[in-house]
Design an enzyme around this catalytic site. Sequence first.
Site, mmCIF file in Angstrom:
data_model
loop_
_atom_site.group_PDB
_atom_site.id
_atom_site.type_symbol
_atom_site.label_atom_id
_atom_site.label_comp_id
_atom_site.label_asym_id
_atom_site.label_seq_id
_atom_site.Cartn_x
_atom_site.Cartn_y
_atom_site.Cartn_z
ATOM 1 C CB THR A 186 -0.876 0.045 1.261
ATOM 2 O OG1 THR A 186 -0.011 0.162 2.380
ATOM 3 C CG2 THR A 186 -1.730 -1.192 1.393
ATOM 4 C CD GLU A 331 -5.273 -2.170 1.799
ATOM 5 O OE1 GLU A 331 -5.563 -1.618 0.719
ATOM 6 O OE2 GLU A 331 -4.702 -1.589 2.734
ATOM 7 C CE LYS A 439 -19.438 13.722 13.418
ATOM 8 N NZ LYS A 439 -19.426 12.747 14.449
ATOM 9 C CD1 TRP A 444 -19.690 13.687 10.099
ATOM 10 C CD2 TRP A 444 -20.051 11.823 8.922
ATOM 11 N NE1 TRP A 444 -19.288 12.631 10.859
ATOM 12 C CE2 TRP A 444 -19.493 11.476 10.175
ATOM 13 C CE3 TRP A 444 -20.348 10.817 8.010
ATOM 14 C CZ2 TRP A 444 -19.239 10.150 10.533
ATOM 15 C CZ3 TRP A 444 -20.098 9.507 8.370
ATOM 16 C CH2 TRP A 444 -19.546 9.165 9.613
#
Length: 542
Positions: A186, A331, A439, A444
């Site tokens: 990654t 992944e 936030k 959100w």
Amino acid sequence: MLGQMQDRPLLISSLIDFAERFHGDGEIVSRRVEGDIHRYTYADAAVRSRQVANALDHLRIAHGSRIGTLAWNGYRHFELYYGVSGSGRILHTINPRLHPEQVAWIINHAEDEVLCFDLTFLPILKAIHAHCPHVRQWVALCDADSLPGDTGMPGLIAYEQWIAGQGTDYEWPMLDENTAACLCYTSGTTGNPKGVLYSHRSSVLHAYAAAMPDVMCLSARDSVLPVVPMFHVNAWGIPYTGAATGCKLVFPGPALDGKSVYELMEAEQVTFAAGVPTVWQMLLGHMQQNGLRFRTLQRTVIGGSACPPAMISAFKEQYGVTVLHAWGMTEMSPLGTLCTLKNKHLKLSAEEQLKILCTQGRPVFGVDMKIVDDAGHELPHDGVAQGELLVKGPWIIRAYFKGEGGDPLIDGWFPTGDVATINAEGYLHITDRSKDVIKSGGEWISSIDVENIAMAHPAVAMAACLGMRHPKWDERPVVVVVKKPDTEVTREELLAFYQGKLSKWQIPDDVIFVAAIPLGATGKMQKIKLREQLADYVLPGL
Ligand code: ADP
């Protein structure tokens, strides 16, 4: 009672065997580091893959050993995909855009025993080779004549010399299909990179899935250009799906600028392409400046970061090309979702269809997904509730290489770190990375939505939305913008552009113009770095 069908393991070697037998004359075209165009067929690639396998046997490289590559998309890299994994070794593709120290760290962590690289990357390897004790053989992906004499790297050999003289026959081992085949790290935005170890089984299943009509829909009639690098999650599996379908493969080598990609597409009659949004932005920029059209391109899959709706509509309206917006991650091999319409959507207006096509799409068969709240409770698929996205399936990670980071799963599900909604029809909409979530006043705000609107403004080349600390609202969004060359837009004009497109409280408090936004090794905006650059920034009115 067991079924009575043949028990044949799913092996990567079977893909190249198949391509050789039934698509032997299928073309593979590569732009080489040397600058010229190389052409050959799946049959040629198969022969040379077996020579690679023999060269590894000759070096007495054990099954399961890692063979690193630092290479562009090209035919020699393709041969390594098959020669290395097919013969029971593990292909470890390394991202050359990482810092050389990180490249050395990854080579050592993987314990690569052979390292194959394009000459472009010779300076990196010259700098680090002395610090890579496991590497027994350095191989430059070139012919003997092109190998510089004064590299200072003992034992460095040219690939063509390495495989020349090796036998062209090889009996691929009948491995357990769960044997490791490839290793990909990654990008490690936080902490050291972690290795993801794909198996033969996961790669072959992924190759089947990628070819399905509502996924990439690849066939022997396609000419496919993976601009997405073979060092970035195996070019989204295209080298495998290519062999499984017999499509023509067109590899762009190091030339990823708009002009080179466009010319290759036209010359090789490309029908299907794949890449991250930043690459397509360069391509569209070049085409718009020069009034160019595509003659053959029909579809392009775009993923890796959110594809701005403005790009999806530009491809459709100006060039008649369908964008397939895809979401996935290292992944996940990487395919998770891909966006195509269902039959019932065909009667919708173009505008309504575009709304659907801008989402990240529906899960590919083989991937299951759910969203959960902070307490881990599953949220409804109503297109409104947003939560962390968890996935499971046979090409999704169970554990990182060498157990790094402990057990990543939660009750068998892999937490993606993405925040999303899923609607009743299964369409996924990624609103943020969980670490980028803004936030404000307990609600959100999707940084991706804020960015996409800015990207629809004709003067905006790139936009990043950040949450800035605010004493009353916790955080307020600001949008950081890079202007397109020779265009103008003011802070006030851009803020006015948001009116009516977002609720009032979601509209950014400020616009910050910058010359460039830092990009990571896989073309994603690096918000952590951007934040560091704006450390002294204060919101207006504070
Ligand atoms: P990294 O190693 O940087 O995580 P990946 O290619 O594995 O590299 O990145 C996966 C992440 O990229 C996803 O978890 C998601 O946050 C982001 N991503 C990928 N495709 C999309 C998309 N279509 N829309 C929004 N985000 C995306």
